[in-house]
Design an enzyme around this catalytic site. Sequence first.
Site, PDB file in Angstrom:
ATOM      1  N   PHE A 140       0.852  -1.188   0.000  1.00 34.14           N
ATOM      2  CA  PHE A 140       0.000   0.000   0.000  1.00 34.14           C
ATOM      3  C   PHE A 140       0.885   1.233   0.000  1.00 34.14           C
ATOM      4  O   PHE A 140       1.771   1.371   0.840  1.00 34.14           O
ATOM      5  CB  PHE A 140      -0.920   0.018   1.233  1.00 34.14           C
ATOM      6  CG  PHE A 140      -1.862   1.195   1.209  1.00 34.14           C
ATOM      7  CD1 PHE A 140      -2.975   1.195   0.379  1.00 34.14           C
ATOM      8  CD2 PHE A 140      -1.620   2.319   2.000  1.00 34.14           C
ATOM      9  CE1 PHE A 140      -3.829   2.295   0.332  1.00 34.14           C
ATOM     10  CE2 PHE A 140      -2.468   3.417   1.951  1.00 34.14           C
ATOM     11  CZ  PHE A 140      -3.578   3.403   1.130  1.00 34.14           C
ATOM     12  N   ASP A 225       9.005   2.676   1.289  1.00 33.26           N
ATOM     13  CA  ASP A 225       7.845   3.405   1.788  1.00 33.26           C
ATOM     14  C   ASP A 225       7.781   3.151   3.292  1.00 33.26           C
ATOM     15  O   ASP A 225       7.330   2.102   3.741  1.00 33.26           O
ATOM     16  CB  ASP A 225       6.585   2.909   1.079  1.00 33.26           C
ATOM     17  CG  ASP A 225       5.333   3.574   1.621  1.00 33.26           C
ATOM     18  OD1 ASP A 225       5.423   4.294   2.635  1.00 33.26           O
ATOM     19  OD2 ASP A 225       4.260   3.373   1.030  1.00 33.26           O
ATOM     20  N   LYS A 254       2.635   9.931   8.188  1.00 30.52           N
ATOM     21  CA  LYS A 254       1.960   9.432   9.395  1.00 30.52           C
ATOM     22  C   LYS A 254       2.619   9.953  10.690  1.00 30.52           C
ATOM     23  O   LYS A 254       2.435  11.099  11.044  1.00 30.52           O
ATOM     24  CB  LYS A 254       1.851   7.911   9.360  1.00 30.52           C
ATOM     25  CG  LYS A 254       0.855   7.443   8.295  1.00 30.52           C
ATOM     26  CD  LYS A 254       0.321   6.039   8.529  1.00 30.52           C
ATOM     27  CE  LYS A 254      -0.880   5.763   7.635  1.00 30.52           C
ATOM     28  NZ  LYS A 254      -0.622   4.852   6.541  1.00 30.52           N
TER      29      LYS A 254
END
Length: 404
Positions: A140, A225, A254
């Site tokens: 993702f 990532d 995040k």
Amino acid sequence: MTDKMSVSREMFNDVMVPNYNPAAMIPVKGEGSRLWDQEGREYIDFAGGIAVNCLGHCHPAMVKAIQEQSQKLWHLSNVFTNEPAIRLAKKLTDATFADRVYFANSGAEANEAALKLARRWALEEHGEHKKQIIAFSKGFHGRTFFTVTVGGQPAYSDGFGPKPGAVEHVPYNDLEALKSLISDNTCAVMMEPLQGEGGVITPDADFVKGVRELCDQHNALLIFDEVQTGFGRTGSLYAYQQLGVTPDILASAKSLGGGFPIGAMLTTDAIAQHLKPGTHGSTYGGNPLACAVAEAVFDVVNTDDVLAGVKHREALVKEHLQRINDKYHVFDEIRGKGMLIGAALNEKFEGRARDFLQAGNAEGVMVLVAGPNVVRFTPSLIIPETDIVEGMKRFEQAVAKVAG
Ligand SMILES: *Cc1c(COP(=O)(O)O)cnc(C)c1O
């Protein structure tokens, strides 16, 4: 005080686009790892805003940073630079492999920048043939069209018309599959050093090293990532620092902002040169408020105390989950690293992760899912042990309801 309109969860259905289906209650206040809803009901927060609130809610250092910066300067655009952005970039580059930083506002945007940079690097250094991007199934990387195409979940990428091309996928932890696909035409390999959304899937011991070697053999860039794994989540500032592998480009978001939207792409001097003036940009990227908050988060997170505490809490959370499972037999495996933990349901409870999330809410504990079969825990990195104990007590009640 101005009178604010009172709102309810029902109103959501009338005024919001229906792409989300949020819980029945509306949280209104948070402190540390506890939250309260409109009715004053209290929740222990094991969700942490989906791996974002790394210092819990309303951490004093973050409150101080935003209050101070909010009285100085909110926004400039990239026509000007600002002090918090330069300070944050200096701290990030001093603490990592990277020499250069590009600021964005989210994980997807940090990854979008990484992918565009990789393509531009390949074009200018090697030529048009070098354009293939390889990523991993169940990965993702965000919801922009490029990142969703590189992410390995067709449910997120299909149904929007023609996708960006030359993107291919192989199974995670399958080095042979990567070996047979990668070539000198490969521009970059993009991966999470531990898959989060895809089900909290840990890389095999030699997998990440193998990916790095294949990238080196074919002159392809390795993009990590670390939007979910980064900023202390797995017990080091970035997960790569425990893997013995260094990427060429790294995306962070995040926990980086701890609750304030910010993303960052980190890379080396040589690669960064390919994002020349005008090639890429963002109105808000490097916003002073965002960077001031992220700097405060960095100063707390990047300490031996907090990072060692993450490993200690990992052991504690796993012990509790094991103890609950010994009693109720719902999980196949308890896995993950640091404060990114997945409890994979066994066959009997297949597809029912959401039932555990909902039962948790009813018992006063917030948890997440990672796909239909994994209950995910991404609490604050500094969650007090007493909150872990109390939250696990409530989670056990939730498990008992679902299992019974
Ligand atoms: C959450 C996440 C993203 C997307 O971040 P946004 O801020 O939602 O755009 C990208 N990659 C990974 C690994 C993530 O966990």
